[in-house]
Design a protein around this motif. Structure first.
Motif, PDB file in Angstrom:
ATOM      1  N   GLY A   1       0.785  -1.223   0.000  1.00  5.11           N
ATOM      2  CA  GLY A   1       0.000   0.000   0.000  1.00  5.11           C
ATOM      3  C   GLY A   1       0.818   1.273   0.000  1.00  5.11           C
ATOM      4  N   THR A   2       2.102   1.170  -0.305  1.00  4.51           N
ATOM      5  CA  THR A   2       2.980   2.339  -0.269  1.00  4.51           C
ATOM      6  C   THR A   2       2.536   3.426  -1.242  1.00  4.51           C
ATOM      7  OG1 THR A   2       5.250   3.112  -0.611  1.00  4.51           O
ATOM      8  CG2 THR A   2       4.504   1.305  -1.997  1.00  4.51           C
ATOM      9  N   PRO A   3       2.619   4.692  -0.845  1.00  3.77           N
ATOM     10  CA  PRO A   3       2.338   5.786  -1.777  1.00  3.77           C
ATOM     11  C   PRO A   3       3.554   6.144  -2.626  1.00  3.77           C
ATOM     12  CG  PRO A   3       2.784   6.686   0.381  1.00  3.77           C
ATOM     13  CD  PRO A   3       2.805   5.180   0.543  1.00  3.77           C
ATOM     14  N   LEU A   4       4.687   5.459  -2.402  1.00  5.92           N
ATOM     15  CA  LEU A   4       5.919   5.764  -3.125  1.00  5.92           C
ATOM     16  C   LEU A   4       5.975   5.135  -4.515  1.00  5.92           C
ATOM     17  CD1 LEU A   4       8.489   5.221  -0.242  1.00  5.92           C
ATOM     18  CD2 LEU A   4       7.881   7.417  -1.280  1.00  5.92           C
ATOM     19  N   ALA A   5       5.201   4.081  -4.740  1.00  3.27           N
ATOM     20  CA  ALA A   5       5.326   3.307  -5.970  1.00  3.27           C
ATOM     21  C   ALA A   5       5.173   4.132  -7.256  1.00  3.27           C
ATOM     22  CB  ALA A   5       4.346   2.140  -5.959  1.00  3.27           C
ATOM     23  N   PRO A   6       4.169   5.005  -7.378  1.00  2.89           N
ATOM     24  CA  PRO A   6       4.030   5.757  -8.632  1.00  2.89           C
ATOM     25  C   PRO A   6       5.250   6.616  -8.956  1.00  2.89           C
ATOM     26  CG  PRO A   6       1.987   5.846  -7.398  1.00  2.89           C
ATOM     27  CD  PRO A   6       3.010   5.244  -6.480  1.00  2.89           C
ATOM     28  N   ALA A   7       5.853   7.230  -7.943  1.00  2.42           N
ATOM     29  CA  ALA A   7       7.027   8.077  -8.182  1.00  2.42           C
ATOM     30  C   ALA A   7       8.222   7.248  -8.617  1.00  2.42           C
ATOM     31  CB  ALA A   7       7.370   8.863  -6.911  1.00  2.42           C
ATOM     32  N   VAL A   8       8.446   6.103  -7.976  1.00  3.98           N
ATOM     33  CA  VAL A   8       9.589   5.259  -8.327  1.00  3.98           C
ATOM     34  C   VAL A   8       9.386   4.652  -9.716  1.00  3.98           C
ATOM     35  CG1 VAL A   8      10.912   3.214  -7.690  1.00  3.98           C
ATOM     36  CG2 VAL A   8      10.167   4.824  -5.925  1.00  3.98           C
ATOM     37  N   ARG A   9       8.162   4.258 -10.030  1.00  5.59           N
ATOM     38  CA  ARG A   9       7.895   3.753 -11.385  1.00  5.59           C
ATOM     39  C   ARG A   9       8.189   4.833 -12.425  1.00  5.59           C
ATOM     40  NH1 ARG A   9       1.800   2.342 -12.977  1.00  5.59           N
ATOM     41  NH2 ARG A   9       1.666   4.515 -12.325  1.00  5.59           N
ATOM     42  N   ALA A  10       7.752   6.044 -12.173  1.00  9.31           N
ATOM     43  CA  ALA A  10       8.012   7.144 -13.107  1.00  9.31           C
ATOM     44  C   ALA A  10       9.510   7.377 -13.242  1.00  9.31           C
ATOM     45  CB  ALA A  10       7.320   8.420 -12.622  1.00  9.31           C
ATOM     46  N   ALA A  11      10.245   7.223 -12.153  1.00  7.25           N
ATOM     47  CA  ALA A  11      11.692   7.429 -12.201  1.00  7.25           C
ATOM     48  C   ALA A  11      12.377   6.374 -13.055  1.00  7.25           C
ATOM     49  CB  ALA A  11      12.265   7.410 -10.783  1.00  7.25           C
ATOM     50  N   VAL A  12      11.979   5.107 -12.893  1.00  6.47           N
ATOM     51  CA  VAL A  12      12.573   4.038 -13.708  1.00  6.47           C
ATOM     52  C   VAL A  12      12.276   4.273 -15.178  1.00  6.47           C
ATOM     53  CG1 VAL A  12      12.566   1.568 -14.216  1.00  6.47           C
ATOM     54  CG2 VAL A  12      12.470   2.346 -11.838  1.00  6.47           C
ATOM     55  N   ASN A  13      11.043   4.649 -15.480  1.00  5.90           N
ATOM     56  CA  ASN A  13      10.687   4.898 -16.878  1.00  5.90           C
ATOM     57  C   ASN A  13      11.422   6.112 -17.433  1.00  5.90           C
ATOM     58  OD1 ASN A  13       8.980   2.678 -17.258  1.00  5.90           O
ATOM     59  ND2 ASN A  13       7.229   3.750 -16.353  1.00  5.90           N
ATOM     60  N   ARG A  14      11.711   7.081 -16.586  1.00  5.43           N
ATOM     61  CA  ARG A  14      12.511   8.223 -17.031  1.00  5.43           C
ATOM     62  C   ARG A  14      13.924   7.781 -17.370  1.00  5.43           C
ATOM     63  NH1 ARG A  14      12.489  12.910 -19.654  1.00  5.43           N
ATOM     64  NH2 ARG A  14      14.514  13.923 -19.339  1.00  5.43           N
ATOM     65  N   LEU A  15      14.483   6.867 -16.574  1.00  4.09           N
ATOM     66  CA  LEU A  15      15.814   6.342 -16.849  1.00  4.09           C
ATOM     67  C   LEU A  15      15.854   5.599 -18.175  1.00  4.09           C
ATOM     68  CD1 LEU A  15      16.744   5.024 -13.287  1.00  4.09           C
ATOM     69  CD2 LEU A  15      17.617   7.085 -14.402  1.00  4.09           C
ATOM     70  N   LYS A  16      14.772   4.937 -18.503  1.00  2.00           N
ATOM     71  CA  LYS A  16      14.700   4.267 -19.808  1.00  2.00           C
ATOM     72  C   LYS A  16      14.705   5.296 -20.928  1.00  2.00           C
ATOM     73  CE  LYS A  16      12.448   0.649 -20.807  1.00  2.00           C
ATOM     74  NZ  LYS A  16      13.587  -0.245 -21.063  1.00  2.00           N
ATOM     75  N   LYS A  17      13.981   6.375 -20.713  1.00  2.00           N
ATOM     76  CA  LYS A  17      13.855   7.385 -21.755  1.00  2.00           C
ATOM     77  C   LYS A  17      15.156   8.135 -21.995  1.00  2.00           C
ATOM     78  CE  LYS A  17      10.914  11.305 -23.096  1.00  2.00           C
ATOM     79  NZ  LYS A  17       9.747  12.168 -22.673  1.00  2.00           N
ATOM     80  N   ASP A  18      15.923   8.423 -20.937  1.00  2.00           N
ATOM     81  CA  ASP A  18      17.141   9.230 -21.126  1.00  2.00           C
ATOM     82  C   ASP A  18      18.389   8.392 -21.418  1.00  2.00           C
ATOM     83  OD1 ASP A  18      18.214   8.254 -18.725  1.00  2.00           O
ATOM     84  OD2 ASP A  18      17.734  10.040 -17.564  1.00  2.00           O
TER      85      ASP A  18
END
Length: 314
Positions: free
Chosen positions: A269-286
């Protein structure tokens, strides 16, 4: 039973792999000064910096809970064992590995400091549930059983595989029935131990001798058991097996058995998951994502996109 700290455990495992690397080098005639002798053995753990240039992504950072943004840090429990996941460099203090790079890069994308604490593999998931840490890394495979109590944000795809000595008659394990009558070495508290325990009935149903599972908290002890003939086969991570057999003479990677997504672990139930997922996907993009995989030789473990607690790969 003796006990040891996670750091001492990791150091012994790293020392064993370093010894094996030296043994490989000693098979040739290289001189320490020409880049092919013992001095070159420690270079088998890559140290290329692929993280320091990562920039903060305001959109991803905005997804963090307000309290985390205010304190500017995330507490991370890291299991340290052997490369390519996580290990110590020869100085015995500096951490290196795919898990280390990914966590540090995610922290940079989110604009927060990663406050890392080394913890035992078996202790991390329960500690997340108690709120001791915000997240954990340990090449944690995403299974349906774990998803009942833990949330995950995926960053690579690894899974289960086997390795044996060169003289083993095993060439490929497509069914656990092939292990009947053998001694299987694996890590304590892992998905490998769970898989072997759940399928122990297969040998009995086939009218064969059961396989004997030996679990080890220390990776070094696991490999020694195989080298010395106290176990017949090792079941571990695909990436870890491929890396380890390259460092040790007389061993052979057999095959991939089952693929699993691997993720950062969080309290359910962590509220951190969406931010960390966005960060990983950003790493893929850059491009950072691909650079990390290239550094550790784990390109086949790339995922198309990061997901939150996806169903177990069947």
């Amino acid at each position: 039973m003796t006990t040891s700290t996670p750091r001492a455990t990791a150091l012994r495992a790293a020392a064993f792999l370093a010894t094996a690397a030296l043994a490989l080098t000693a098979c040739g005639s290289g001189d320490p000064s020409d880049g092919t002798g013992p001095a070159a053995a420690t270079a088998r753990i890559p140290t290329t910096d692929v993280v320091s240039g990562v920039k903060k992504d305001p959109a991803a950072a905005k997804l963090l809970p307000a309290g985390v943004r205010a304190r500017g840090s995330l507490s991370l429990a890291s299991s340290v064992g052997s490369p390519p996941s996580a290990t110590y460099l020869p100085d015995g203090r500096t951490l290196a590995g795919q898990d280390i790079d990914f966590a540090d890069a995610v922290g940079k994308v989110l604009g927060v400091r990663i406050k890392r604490e080394v913890a035992g593999f078996e202790a991390i998931l329960p500690a997340l549930g108690s709120g001791k840490y915000d997240l954990g890394t340990g090449n944690f495979g995403v299974t349906d059983e774990r998803r009942r109590t833990i949330d995950f944000v995926t960053y690579v795809n690894d899974g289960q595989g086997f390795a044996a000595r060169e003289d083993s008659p095993l060439r490929k394990v497509t069914s656990l029935r092939q292990l009947c009558g053998l001694t299987v070495a694996t890590g304590a508290g892992t998905t490998f131990e769970t898989t072997l325990e759940k399928n122990a009935h297969l040998c009995k149903e086939a009218g064969k001798q059961p396989y004997d599972v030996k679990t080890y908290a220390e990776q070094g002890a696991l490999w020694i058991s195989l080298q010395q003939g106290r176990s017949d086969v090792v079941m571990s991570t695909i990436n870890g097996l491929r890396y380890a057999v390259k460092q040790q003479p007389g061993l052979r990677f057999l095959n991939e058995f089952k693929r699993l997504d691997v993720g950062f672990a969080f309290k359910k139930g962590t509220p951190l998951a969406p931010a960390v997922r966005a960060a990983v996907n950003r790493l893929k993009k850059d491009g950072t994502y691909d650079r990390i995989l290239k550094k550790w030789g784990t390109g086949p473990s790339a995922i198309a996109t990061s997901r939150i607690s996806p169903p177990e790969v069947k």
